[in-house]
Design a protein around this motif. Sequence first.
Motif, PDB file in Angstrom:
ATOM      1  N   LYS A 107       0.986  -2.532  -9.629  1.00  8.01           N
ATOM      2  CA  LYS A 107       0.980  -2.957  -8.223  1.00  8.01           C
ATOM      3  C   LYS A 107      -0.451  -3.173  -7.737  1.00  8.01           C
ATOM      4  N   LEU A 108      -1.362  -2.318  -8.154  1.00 11.17           N
ATOM      5  CA  LEU A 108      -2.768  -2.502  -7.804  1.00 11.17           C
ATOM      6  C   LEU A 108      -3.308  -3.793  -8.416  1.00 11.17           C
ATOM      7  N   HIS A 109      -2.950  -4.040  -9.669  1.00 14.49           N
ATOM      8  CA  HIS A 109      -3.425  -5.242 -10.362  1.00 14.49           C
ATOM      9  C   HIS A 109      -2.906  -6.502  -9.675  1.00 14.49           C
ATOM     10  N   ALA A 168       4.171   5.532  -5.503  1.00  9.92           N
ATOM     11  CA  ALA A 168       4.217   5.547  -6.966  1.00  9.92           C
ATOM     12  C   ALA A 168       3.174   6.503  -7.542  1.00  9.92           C
ATOM     13  N   PHE A 169       1.995   6.548  -6.928  1.00 15.17           N
ATOM     14  CA  PHE A 169       0.941   7.442  -7.414  1.00 15.17           C
ATOM     15  C   PHE A 169       1.344   8.907  -7.267  1.00 15.17           C
ATOM     16  N   PHE A 170       1.842   9.279  -6.094  1.00 18.42           N
ATOM     17  CA  PHE A 170       2.200  10.677  -5.871  1.00 18.42           C
ATOM     18  C   PHE A 170       3.466  11.077  -6.637  1.00 18.42           C
ATOM     19  N   ILE A 180      -7.007   9.326  -6.707  1.00 22.25           N
ATOM     20  CA  ILE A 180      -7.318   8.145  -5.900  1.00 22.25           C
ATOM     21  C   ILE A 180      -6.886   8.314  -4.443  1.00 22.25           C
ATOM     22  N   SER A 181      -6.539   9.528  -4.040  1.00 23.75           N
ATOM     23  CA  SER A 181      -6.005   9.754  -2.689  1.00 23.75           C
ATOM     24  C   SER A 181      -6.948   9.236  -1.612  1.00 23.75           C
ATOM     25  N   ILE A 204       0.832  -1.202   0.000  1.00 20.46           N
ATOM     26  CA  ILE A 204       0.000   0.000   0.000  1.00 20.46           C
ATOM     27  C   ILE A 204       0.863   1.248   0.000  1.00 20.46           C
ATOM     28  N   ASP A 205       1.925   1.240   0.805  1.00 19.44           N
ATOM     29  CA  ASP A 205       2.850   2.384   0.816  1.00 19.44           C
ATOM     30  C   ASP A 205       3.510   2.560  -0.549  1.00 19.44           C
TER      31      ASP A 205
END
Length: 270
Positions: free
Chosen positions: A208-210, A196-198, A241-242, A190-191
């Motif tokens: 990673k989500l997949h 990666a998103f930010f 998605i925050s 999750i971290d």
Amino acid sequence: MIHSKQIKILIADENASVRNTLTLTLAQHVGDIFEAQQALDTLDLFNDKLPNIVFLDSMIGGELDGVTLCQLIKSMRLPHYCFVVLLLPKASQSLIDECEAAGADNYLIKPFTPSQVLDALATFDQKAPVEPSNHHNTPVPEKNNIPLVAYESLNGFDFEALNNLEIMLGSKEKVLSSLRRFIIDFSESIDEIRQAFFAQQHEITQRKLHSLKGTAAIVGANTLSALAADVEAHLLRNENISDKLIDLQYAWQTISHTITTQLPFDSSDV
């Protein structure tokens, strides 16, 4: 290279030409070769034959993708080391990172040559020497320190999904061991997704989500899997998605707490 007719290989790929290339290349160097086209067929053959090496398409069709299937194989307690080579569709660093995170021992980029296949086989020689043939059929010893808790008592997990997983893996001990492995392997996921998103690394975030979505579904963490799928869908629409990552974090904490309290780890699990 040290090769033996004792070595068993499972080739899992939907593409017949890929399977043929691997079979023709490997046939002179190993013993039995088995082929599968879909994920669940691969898992059935794996449990039946207990191969030493698996060449596995990362994008194999079926209920599981190849990366998730690799994680599942690597979570099993086996009578010998299983060497997994993931077959990747392109030379993408994020794909390679995902391959390594899944526990794969090596990878090949399609289209690959026979010499590259033999090079991958050579790395098996270096990492996992051939074991005596009478060892291959030895029943897999299970850890005796895993509490045999009822699936219904595992908060955050679907007991019907765990029953199905037990059918695939062959024992409750293997299921519970896989749940432990899932928590260990994804403890920082999750971290990593958030970072990666930010950092606007959206391809890495999506992969990673997949991976989290697929593996969570296998082990019956359905709420976590559904949330990961929802976050992935919003990401693909270029939406923020925050807030959804907070829900994902909460779902992860729930299942992580369940496993670490009801199936506590020891040093050999890590």
